[in-house]
Design a protein around this motif. Sequence first.
Motif, PDB file in Angstrom:
ATOM      1  N   MET A 124       0.841  -1.198   0.000  1.00  0.00           N
ATOM      2  CA  MET A 124       0.000   0.000   0.000  1.00  0.00           C
ATOM      3  C   MET A 124       0.878   1.251   0.000  1.00  0.00           C
ATOM      4  O   MET A 124       2.071   1.198   0.271  1.00  0.00           O
ATOM      5  CB  MET A 124      -0.905   0.015   1.230  1.00  0.00           C
ATOM      6  N   LYS A 125       0.270   2.361  -0.315  1.00  0.00           N
ATOM      7  CA  LYS A 125       1.041   3.593  -0.365  1.00  0.00           C
ATOM      8  C   LYS A 125       0.481   4.622   0.615  1.00  0.00           C
ATOM      9  O   LYS A 125      -0.719   4.881   0.654  1.00  0.00           O
ATOM     10  CB  LYS A 125       1.033   4.154  -1.783  1.00  0.00           C
ATOM     11  N   ILE A 126       1.387   5.183   1.421  1.00  0.00           N
ATOM     12  CA  ILE A 126       1.010   6.181   2.419  1.00  0.00           C
ATOM     13  C   ILE A 126       1.627   7.517   2.021  1.00  0.00           C
ATOM     14  O   ILE A 126       2.835   7.606   1.824  1.00  0.00           O
ATOM     15  CB  ILE A 126       1.516   5.770   3.820  1.00  0.00           C
ATOM     16  N   LEU A 127       0.807   8.537   1.893  1.00  0.00           N
ATOM     17  CA  LEU A 127       1.320   9.881   1.601  1.00  0.00           C
ATOM     18  C   LEU A 127       1.255  10.724   2.861  1.00  0.00           C
ATOM     19  O   LEU A 127       0.306  10.613   3.642  1.00  0.00           O
ATOM     20  CB  LEU A 127       0.463  10.547   0.513  1.00  0.00           C
ATOM     21  N   THR A 128       2.261  11.541   3.035  1.00  0.00           N
ATOM     22  CA  THR A 128       2.225  12.418   4.190  1.00  0.00           C
ATOM     23  C   THR A 128       2.526  13.839   3.705  1.00  0.00           C
ATOM     24  O   THR A 128       3.526  14.088   3.064  1.00  0.00           O
ATOM     25  CB  THR A 128       3.127  11.872   5.331  1.00  0.00           C
ATOM     26  N   ILE A 129       1.579  14.738   3.945  1.00  0.00           N
ATOM     27  CA  ILE A 129       1.627  16.085   3.374  1.00  0.00           C
ATOM     28  C   ILE A 129       2.431  17.011   4.299  1.00  0.00           C
ATOM     29  O   ILE A 129       2.244  16.993   5.508  1.00  0.00           O
ATOM     30  CB  ILE A 129       0.194  16.655   3.209  1.00  0.00           C
ATOM     31  N   LEU A 130       3.303  17.817   3.700  1.00  0.00           N
ATOM     32  CA  LEU A 130       4.209  18.646   4.493  1.00  0.00           C
ATOM     33  C   LEU A 130       4.128  20.115   4.130  1.00  0.00           C
ATOM     34  O   LEU A 130       3.932  20.478   2.970  1.00  0.00           O
ATOM     35  CB  LEU A 130       5.660  18.204   4.259  1.00  0.00           C
ATOM     36  N   LYS A 131       4.335  20.939   5.133  1.00  0.00           N
ATOM     37  CA  LYS A 131       4.405  22.374   4.921  1.00  0.00           C
ATOM     38  C   LYS A 131       5.604  22.914   5.682  1.00  0.00           C
ATOM     39  O   LYS A 131       5.975  22.364   6.725  1.00  0.00           O
ATOM     40  CB  LYS A 131       3.124  23.033   5.428  1.00  0.00           C
ATOM     41  N   GLN A 132       6.189  23.972   5.165  1.00  0.00           N
ATOM     42  CA  GLN A 132       7.288  24.626   5.871  1.00  0.00           C
ATOM     43  C   GLN A 132       6.751  25.913   6.478  1.00  0.00           C
ATOM     44  O   GLN A 132       6.105  26.701   5.789  1.00  0.00           O
ATOM     45  CB  GLN A 132       8.398  24.917   4.878  1.00  0.00           C
ATOM     46  N   VAL A 133       7.008  26.101   7.761  1.00  0.00           N
ATOM     47  CA  VAL A 133       6.445  27.249   8.476  1.00  0.00           C
ATOM     48  C   VAL A 133       7.534  27.937   9.289  1.00  0.00           C
ATOM     49  O   VAL A 133       8.566  27.340   9.579  1.00  0.00           O
ATOM     50  CB  VAL A 133       5.310  26.797   9.437  1.00  0.00           C
ATOM     51  N   PRO A 134       7.307  29.179   9.704  1.00  0.00           N
ATOM     52  CA  PRO A 134       8.276  29.807  10.590  1.00  0.00           C
ATOM     53  C   PRO A 134       8.332  29.039  11.907  1.00  0.00           C
ATOM     54  O   PRO A 134       7.295  28.631  12.428  1.00  0.00           O
ATOM     55  CB  PRO A 134       7.714  31.214  10.827  1.00  0.00           C
ATOM     56  N   ASP A 135       9.505  28.837  12.418  1.00  0.00           N
ATOM     57  CA  ASP A 135       9.716  28.234  13.717  1.00  0.00           C
ATOM     58  C   ASP A 135       8.901  29.017  14.759  1.00  0.00           C
ATOM     59  O   ASP A 135       8.787  30.239  14.656  1.00  0.00           O
ATOM     60  CB  ASP A 135      11.228  28.324  13.991  1.00  0.00           C
ATOM     61  N   ALA A 136       8.345  28.307  15.754  1.00  0.00           N
ATOM     62  CA  ALA A 136       7.448  28.963  16.727  1.00  0.00           C
ATOM     63  C   ALA A 136       8.120  30.132  17.451  1.00  0.00           C
ATOM     64  O   ALA A 136       7.461  31.078  17.864  1.00  0.00           O
ATOM     65  CB  ALA A 136       6.944  27.943  17.746  1.00  0.00           C
ATOM     66  N   GLU A 137       9.436  30.068  17.595  1.00  0.00           N
ATOM     67  CA  GLU A 137      10.133  31.130  18.320  1.00  0.00           C
ATOM     68  C   GLU A 137      10.464  32.322  17.421  1.00  0.00           C
ATOM     69  O   GLU A 137      10.941  33.348  17.896  1.00  0.00           O
ATOM     70  CB  GLU A 137      11.432  30.591  18.952  1.00  0.00           C
ATOM     71  N   SER A 138      10.233  32.176  16.120  1.00  0.00           N
ATOM     72  CA  SER A 138      10.544  33.274  15.198  1.00  0.00           C
ATOM     73  C   SER A 138       9.630  34.457  15.445  1.00  0.00           C
ATOM     74  O   SER A 138       8.453  34.296  15.774  1.00  0.00           O
ATOM     75  CB  SER A 138      10.344  32.835  13.742  1.00  0.00           C
ATOM     76  N   ARG A 139      10.181  35.648  15.267  1.00  0.00           N
ATOM     77  CA  ARG A 139       9.354  36.845  15.412  1.00  0.00           C
ATOM     78  C   ARG A 139       8.546  37.060  14.140  1.00  0.00           C
ATOM     79  O   ARG A 139       9.078  36.980  13.047  1.00  0.00           O
ATOM     80  CB  ARG A 139      10.250  38.056  15.643  1.00  0.00           C
ATOM     81  N   VAL A 140       7.271  37.309  14.298  1.00  0.00           N
ATOM     82  CA  VAL A 140       6.469  37.708  13.139  1.00  0.00           C
ATOM     83  C   VAL A 140       5.920  39.090  13.444  1.00  0.00           C
ATOM     84  O   VAL A 140       5.452  39.349  14.546  1.00  0.00           O
ATOM     85  CB  VAL A 140       5.312  36.721  12.822  1.00  0.00           C
ATOM     86  N   ARG A 141       6.035  39.977  12.492  1.00  0.00           N
ATOM     87  CA  ARG A 141       5.623  41.361  12.707  1.00  0.00           C
ATOM     88  C   ARG A 141       4.800  41.843  11.531  1.00  0.00           C
ATOM     89  O   ARG A 141       4.805  41.232  10.453  1.00  0.00           O
ATOM     90  CB  ARG A 141       6.847  42.261  12.824  1.00  0.00           C
ATOM     91  N   VAL A 142       4.125  42.960  11.755  1.00  0.00           N
ATOM     92  CA  VAL A 142       3.407  43.599  10.669  1.00  0.00           C
ATOM     93  C   VAL A 142       4.047  44.944  10.420  1.00  0.00           C
ATOM     94  O   VAL A 142       4.281  45.713  11.352  1.00  0.00           O
ATOM     95  CB  VAL A 142       1.918  43.784  11.015  1.00  0.00           C
ATOM     96  N   GLN A 143       4.422  45.210   9.178  1.00  0.00           N
ATOM     97  CA  GLN A 143       4.997  46.498   8.787  1.00  0.00           C
ATOM     98  C   GLN A 143       4.109  47.084   7.702  1.00  0.00           C
ATOM     99  O   GLN A 143       3.975  46.492   6.637  1.00  0.00           O
ATOM    100  CB  GLN A 143       6.414  46.304   8.202  1.00  0.00           C
ATOM    101  N   HIS A 144       3.525  48.217   7.969  1.00  0.00           N
ATOM    102  CA  HIS A 144       2.668  48.898   6.990  1.00  0.00           C
ATOM    103  C   HIS A 144       1.634  47.935   6.390  1.00  0.00           C
ATOM    104  O   HIS A 144       1.474  47.867   5.176  1.00  0.00           O
ATOM    105  CB  HIS A 144       3.508  49.525   5.883  1.00  0.00           C
ATOM    106  N   GLY A 145       0.988  47.174   7.235  1.00  0.00           N
ATOM    107  CA  GLY A 145      -0.100  46.310   6.765  1.00  0.00           C
ATOM    108  C   GLY A 145       0.331  45.006   6.134  1.00  0.00           C
ATOM    109  O   GLY A 145      -0.503  44.193   5.783  1.00  0.00           O
TER     110      GLY A 145
END
Lengths: 253, 322
Positions: A1-22
């Motif tokens: 059988m075949k098993i697929l596992t879907i992946l996404k790359q995201v910012p590390d939880a400790e990374s700063r995310v900010r908003v600049q001019h919207g």
Amino acid sequence: MKILTILKQVPDAESRVRVQHGSLDLTGATFVLDGMDEYGVEHGLRLRESGIDAEVVAVGYGPSSTDQAVRTALAMGADRAVLVEGDAFDDPLTVALALAGVVRDEAADLVFVGGKQADWDSAALGPALAEALAWAHVDWTTEFALDGDAFEAVHDVDDGSETLRGRLPVVVTTQQGLNEPRYPTLPNIMKARRKALDTRSAEVGQELMVVTGHTGMERERRREMLEGDARSAAAELVRRLRDEAKVLREEGR
Amino acid sequence: MILIVAEHAHGAARKSAFELVAAGRALATASGSPLAALVIGADPSSVATELAGFVPDVHVVTDPGLEPMRSEMATRAVVHAAETLGARVVLVPGSRSGQSYGPRVAMRLGGAYLEDVTDVSYEGSDVVAQRPTYLARISATVRSQAQRVVVSVKLGALAVAPLADATGRVHQLDVPFADEDRRLEPGPREAAAKGRVALEEADVVVCGGRGFGSSEAFERHVVGLADRLGAGVGATRAVVDAGWRPYGEQIGQTGKAVAPSLYLALAVSGAVQHLSGMNRSRVIVAVNKDADAPIFKVADYGIVGDVLEVVPALEEALAGRD
Ligand SMILES: Cc1cc2nc3c(=O)[nH]c(=O)nc-3n(C[C@H](O)[C@H](O)[C@H](O)COP(=O)(O)OP(=O)(O)OC[C@H]3O[C@@H](n4cnc5c(N)ncnc54)[C@H](O)[C@@H]3O)c2cc1C
Ligand SMILES: Nc1ncnc2c1ncn2[C@@H]1O[C@H](COP(=O)(O)O)[C@@H](O)[C@H]1O
């Protein structure tokens, strides 16, 4: 059988995310394989290791830099990898339609999807992918066992947890508790770096939803520290909650 | 038209139903279109009657297979109602179940899905919403011009609707369920502790962290304080992983998101994954023995101290208040 596992790359939880001019500012963020996706990779590997004749295929979706996340899955032990190049901000319905094509091409029987993405805070991809395939799905899964093509799963619902039984094919969205993902070993990381990736580009139709702005959500807080011993601090807290913040109802029980 | 899907438990509408009524009324007024509610279940008649006090038309789908709720049956029912009634916007709760059938409904309708939003409105003919992203640190504005838009609304994000005078009509709706809608067979269910207020509906939440050291201490102090305050009990992942409390009480990225008037974080360090489930609370109190714990950065009131001393002192102060 075949098993697929879907992946996404995201910012590390400790990374700063900010908003600049919207708009979103991720300068300096470190991108990693979404922790929720690791549970899917791990579960595919465990099913294979339990003696089921299975191939585990890691399928990443995102910008070309997503190859890093995909190689993490290979280093954990996935047999093969596919990278579908798309935009990091494609909405889950769009991504589901693109990934449904890969699932069909691969003739997969079982697909794992991370329960909630750490960037878009979305839990929609799993159910949307199942719908695009006309499959059933089980979400927020904490236990998943196979017996031939029959499965038994335990998943979280609003008021507790529930057992579900069914037959493959199925899309399973992961949740903490499903397993403890392994760490890739150094030799496997080196090997994964040299493996070829099957790269294709997503065919994206018309976007039904667009993102038009961002605002920071962090609220201003009082940040007042109440001093003194436990008794006086507690008494002061009750007074403040009642008279200042007005969040204590008078009818204490 | 605007269609809301009203969820219920034990024969009564959930709080989310009235939050959706409020959102639905605003959308209906802005677009000059009618508002209707959909109630699905094994025996939802009492809930339909309750909702008829709020909404002019209530459509009811009755089938024993809808309890416990199966995602694919709910999908069929909501899609059928949306198509039959010609809904432009379908509002579903951001509950575990709403987030399970919501994406399927949107996909089957060929429409857009605006997920777990904290606000929704019309701008011209666009449906515009706000949704938390990046572990609830950034709110994204999302917009759709699609013919059909499914919106799941974050639990507790909106005020509940005041009762309308209208006495609505109740209509039965027949849905052509298919065999495949029942292909998953629900087995045993484990319910969270009974009798306590549901976490997402609680006005006060008392959350305990690993610092309590044992399930006994958690029970005595966190549950004890919650019961005194008529509050919901929450836990961190560390506590759930230790087996002290069930998953259903976990607050955070992979647990529940709450926004009560008052949130007490006791012996909780304040990891980002935890904050994403509670940072919309109106007033946050933190008690931690470590003055540098990150939780104090988001707290309105902080006490540096041992929870095993501070919580009993709090109980005493509250008792003195009565
Ligand atoms: C993919 C992923 C998803 C996650 N999802 C969630 C989630 O949904 N929810 C969640 O909560 N976490 C989540 N986490 C885990 C999160 O990162 C933290 O590990 C967790 O929140 C820590 O729980 P805690 O605060 O109880 O424990 P700790 O971090 O161990 O903190 C305990 C605190 O108690 C204090 N303390 C100890 N003893 C006392 C005492 N006697 N009196 C006063 N204070 C005391 C300590 O100073 C410390 O600050 C997730 C992690 C990952 C990787
Ligand atoms: N999940 C994500 N959220 C936001 N940005 C991302 C994400 N994943 C990758 N990126 C960014 O997208 C860049 C690549 O974009 P592209 O030009 O589309 O290849 C990466 O270098 C990252 O900065």
